[in-house]
Scaffold this motif. Structure first.
Motif: not given
Length: 317
Positions: A5-8, A10-16
């Motif tokens: 979740k902490s990468l959300e 920074v990286y748009h591809i790591i979404d909900a």
């Protein structure tokens, strides 16, 4: 490594949606991701309507793990580590211990390299027997069905040198101190090491494990390296740092074995490449005596406090 979740941010591809996909498979951190088979995650993503985006997220996590490095230690931190009250574990051979100025150091990862029949597994058995006989706990990861309780019994009996009735009792007691796990892939090994790490953290200050052995680590890592498998290198580095963390934080001696491959001009060199070469604190090369079956040689390839090149012969009964 942090939570996914902490990468959300920074990286748009790591979404909900991607986080939900991972959570449904028990993946909540980069560390969790490393113990999963990427090809299986890709296959799971393929079955879903948003498969392309999910697979992009998986690839992004692979890249993140590839670039992950432990923070640098400054000179003061290295000096403090050197001067900490860490003990040595006897190898069971006096000449071997003298060469290493006491034996295998707690807090260090020691690698034994050598060709087939050079004594790597026998050294693992001897060190494990010596520790277990002194009521120290050993965790032995066996990747090649090489663990032999019969051989351990022979070594414990030899090291003990007691009367037969005492030896038999000593054998039973020693065997209770050796916990053996059969592991045939790196994912199982990582999972078991993470479980061990959690167990060590949750236990009292009483020391529970003195020695971790992985025989052999190269047979688990080599299959995931090469080709287009970008996750392989990240898994290898992550495993190395996990072993170093376990050894340092809990004052455990870690002993791993590695085979040898052909280098330039046909000469032999340790397998797994330069990235792995920098993981072990100590790297020792073994060889078997040409004429005597139970005499072996050990040569220091690398040691943080000693010059390379020193060698001795030693006997394994």
């Amino acid at each position: 490594m942090g939570a996914l979740k902490s990468l959300e941010e920074v990286y748009h591809i790591i979404d909900a949606n991607f986080l939900q996909f991972c959570a449904s498979r028990g993946i909540f951190s980069v560390e969790d991701f490393l113990v999963h088979d990427v090809s299986m995650l890709m296959a799971s993503a393929d079955k879903l309507s948003n498969s392309d985006r999910l697979k992009q997220g998986i690839n992004q996590l692979v890249l993140i793990t590839e670039t992950y490095h432990q923070p640098w230690m400054n000179g003061l931190m290295l000096l403090e580590d050197r001067e900490q009250n860490k003990h040595y574990i006897s190898t069971g051979s006096e000449s071997f211990d003298v060469l290493l100025q006491g034996g295998l150091r707690e807090g260090h990862v020691t690698e034994l390299v050598g060709p087939s029949s050079s004594g790597k597994t026998q050294v693992c058995f001897q060190v494990a027997s010596n520790v277990a006989l002194k009521k120290g706990n050993v965790v032995f990861f066996d990747s090649g069905n090489s663990f032999s309780p019969t051989r351990i019994k022979q070594m414990v009996t030899h090291i003990s040198g007691s009367e037969e009735n005492k030896v038999n009792g000593g054998v039973e007691e020693a065997m209770r101190h050796i916990e053996c796990h059969a592991v045939f892939d790196i994912y199982t090994l990582l999972d078991l090491l993470h479980q061990l790490k959690l167990n060590l953290k949750s236990q009292s200050q009483k020391k529970s494990t003195e020695l971790i052995i992985i025989d052999s680590i190269s047979s688990l890592i080599a299959p995931i390296l090469g080709g287009s498998n970008a996750q392989g290198h990240a898994l290898m580095v992550s495993l190395g740092y996990l072993l170093k963390d376990l050894s340092h934080q809990h004052n455990i001696a870690v002993l791993v074995t590695n085979h040898m491959v052909s280098g330039e001009g046909g000469s032999l060199k340790p397998a797994l490449g330069e990235s792995w070469r920098n993981i072990p604190h100590v790297q020792l090369q073994l060889s078997q005596h040409h004429t005597t079956t139970n005499i072996y040689g050990v040569y220091i390839l690398r040691h943080p406090y000693m010059a390379s090149g020193k060698s001795v012969n030693f006997m394994i009964p």
